[in-house]
Design a protein around this motif. Structure first.
Motif, short mmCIF file in Angstrom:
data_model
loop_
_atom_site.label_atom_id
_atom_site.label_comp_id
_atom_site.label_asym_id
_atom_site.label_seq_id
_atom_site.Cartn_x
_atom_site.Cartn_y
_atom_site.Cartn_z
N ALA A 462 63.32 66.84 82.32
CA ALA A 462 61.88 66.60 82.40
C ALA A 462 61.54 65.16 82.03
CB ALA A 462 61.15 67.57 81.48
N SER A 463 62.25 64.59 81.07
CA SER A 463 61.99 63.21 80.66
C SER A 463 62.28 62.24 81.79
CB SER A 463 62.85 62.87 79.43
OG SER A 463 62.55 63.71 78.35
N VAL A 464 63.41 62.44 82.46
CA VAL A 464 63.76 61.57 83.59
C VAL A 464 62.74 61.70 84.71
CG1 VAL A 464 65.50 61.10 85.37
CG2 VAL A 464 66.22 61.61 83.02
N THR A 465 62.35 62.96 85.00
CA THR A 465 61.38 63.19 86.07
C THR A 465 60.04 62.53 85.75
OG1 THR A 465 62.44 65.29 86.62
CG2 THR A 465 60.19 64.96 87.41
N LEU A 466 59.58 62.67 84.50
CA LEU A 466 58.31 62.05 84.11
C LEU A 466 58.37 60.54 84.21
CD1 LEU A 466 57.21 64.21 81.04
CD2 LEU A 466 56.18 64.16 83.32
N ALA A 467 59.52 59.97 83.85
CA ALA A 467 59.67 58.51 83.95
C ALA A 467 59.53 58.06 85.39
CB ALA A 467 61.03 58.10 83.38
N ASN A 468 60.15 58.77 86.31
CA ASN A 468 60.07 58.39 87.72
C ASN A 468 58.67 58.63 88.29
OD1 ASN A 468 62.74 57.57 87.84
ND2 ASN A 468 63.49 59.61 88.39
N LEU A 469 58.02 59.70 87.83
CA LEU A 469 56.65 59.95 88.28
C LEU A 469 55.71 58.86 87.77
CD1 LEU A 469 56.35 63.81 87.79
CD2 LEU A 469 56.03 62.59 89.94
#
Length: 503
Positions: A462-469
């Motif tokens: 989730a952290s990686v996804t939020l960073a890319n979003l």
């Protein structure tokens, strides 16, 4: 990565005479059984070529990206070490293309061709594949050309980094969007003048009975809720996160083009995930029927039995879509052949009578074609999974025993087994994420919500996804979910992720 000759891309590898004769025979038998498929082109490949095509998802003309090379190397090593072997690959296009490995036995090639015709029949006739682009081979080539042009202008490193971000989000789509009208036309609501939702009455003395105070209060509450939704942007939660970003994120033209490519390809592949059990089960059903009744020679029986058993083997703790699909199709066929459906069957509670039930209806084959046409995996299991079938297959649920530090049997009850199967298929390992508010806290920040279905979200992913979003949106991004039963909000401001409890 292995290179494919220009002749292969232009003309393909022709089948040798023996396999061409087998193809024509299998095609004719399939048509006699009622299968209806696109023209199917079979091409011979070396193991390097088929691994490369598999790494590209079946499309050798896709855009350049390092992940395809990594997947090729993984497949190559797995094949060389004897850990796996690709027998067939077929793509959903018109005409359909199927790739055969040239070092396989003749009996394997026959099995694969029968299996492929089953797949292509499913691609053509299943409702969930209807919206897909049947000319995707050409579309993929167009995508590759466009990406290469962008690389020439913007630089390989810049484009590759952006593609990486988009690919990490390619599961944030709405797989049902092609089949459902999600948006609705805005309608003007009258102002609340105290008579909101009031039902008409011809006699004033009847008004208090027709429109009691509690009814009017409920109508006012409904109107206020609608006004609140209209004030929020978007008005309703949006599951197609990629589509929302495509419409509303502040992206450069070339970035928007690449995001559109990633989204288009994600929607093309989505029905394959929605029908994995049905599709593989359908192809397996037909290759077993054709091979055992029409195609096998005496000298091929042992090799066929050996290789087919490997396909449908059910390993402990794993769900084999080939096995589950073909067995459930056979179960349906037996039921409808024996008339085990309808009100009388459902009302029967005597186990001995149900076991001996046989009206001689012989409607199994017709029912199979109907099921193949209309269902996806979730509706397939929800509709046709029965307690008898689960007992026959030995299904059970599991749970992790912390004391024993191992997975143990939890339940063999039909309701528990069915619930777990449907939950697994509903998510397919992908959390349901919705865009809830694109102007969170009136700061233009993006608020996402997670539809919690019993499993906590993986915080590192989730952290990686939020960073890319956050990188794509250009502003902080937030995700509200549950962690160990408590509501939390994860936030990423473009540099670091934070977490807080939501009250």
């Amino acid at each position: 990565m292995a290179k494919i000759s220009s002749r292969f891309l232009r003309e393909g590898r022709q089948l040798p005479p023996e396999l061409e004769d087998a193809r024509l025979e299998i095609k004719q038998i399939c048509e006699e059984y009622g299968l209806d498929f696109f023209e199917t082109v079979f091409e011979m490949c070396t193991y390097e070529e088929i691994n490369m095509i598999a790494a590209y998802g079946g499309f050798p003309t896709r855009y350049p990206h390092w992940r395809f090379g990594m997947e090729f190397l993984e497949m190559q090593k797995s094949y060389e070490y004897g850990l796996s072997k690709i027998y067939e690959m077929v793509i959903n296009t018109d005409p359909s293309y199927a790739y055969l490995m040239d070092c396989n036995l003749v009996v394997d090639q026959k099995l694969v061709m029968a299996h492929v015709f089953g797949h292509v029949d499913f691609f053509k006739n299943n409702h969930w594949f209807k919206p897909t682009n049947r000319k995707m081979l050409d579309q993929m080539a167009n995508h590759a050309t466009r990406v290469r042009d962008i690389i020439d202008r913007e630089g390989a490193s810049t484009v590759e980094q952006f593609v990486d971000m988009c690919l990490s989000l390619d599961n944030l789509i709405d797989p049902y969007l092609p089949h459902i009208q999600r948006t609705r036309k805005a309608t003007e609501e009258p102002e609340d003048d105290g008579s909101v939702g009031r039902l008409p009455s011809e006699r004033h003395y009847m008004d208090r009975h027709i429109n009691p105070p509690e009814f009017l209060a409920a109508q006012r509450e409904k109107k206020a809720s609608q006004a609140e939704k209209a004030a929020r942007y978007p008005e309703e939660p949006v599951r197609d996160v990629l589509g929302f970003l495509l419409q509303h994120a502040r992206l450069a033209k070339w970035q928007r083009q690449i995001l559109q490519i990633i989204r288009d390809e994600a929607y093309y592949f989505a029905p394959q995930g929605q029908t994995k059990i049905m599709n593989e089960g359908w192809a397996t059903y037909w290759h077993t029927k054709l091979m055992t009744k029409h195609i096998l020679t005496d000298s091929e029986v042992i090799d066929y039995a050996d290789h087919h058993s490997g396909t449908v083997a059910q390993r402990p703790g794993q769900l084999n879509p080939y096995k589950l699909g073909v067995e459930l199709y056979r179960h349906i066929e037996r039921r409808w052949d024996r008339g085990q459906f309808g009100k009388d069957w459902l009302d029967c509670t005597d186990p001995r009578e149900r076991k001996a039930w046989d009206t001689g209806a012989m409607l199994g084959r017709d029912k199979l074609f109907e099921v193949r046409r209309t269902h996806n995996d979730i509706t397939f299991l929800d509709t046709f999974l029965t307690p008898e079938f689960c007992r026959e297959q030995g299904f059970f649920t599991t749970k992790f025993d912390k004391k024993a530090d191992e997975w143990v049997v939890d339940s063999r009850e039909f309701a528990d087994v069915k619930k777990q199967l449907l939950q697994m298929l509903a998510s397919r390992g992908t959390p349901r994420i919705y865009v809830y508010d694109a102007n969170f806290a009136n700061r233009g920040e993006l608020l996402l919500t997670h539809e919690h279905e019993g499993l906590d979200i993986q915080l590192d992913w989730a952290s990686v996804t939020l960073a890319n979003l956050a990188a794509l949106w250009g502003r902080p991004v937030h995700l509200e979910t549950l962690l160990e039963g408590k509501p939390i909000r994860m936030s990423h401001d473009g540099s670091e992720v934070t977490r807080e409890e939501v009250r």
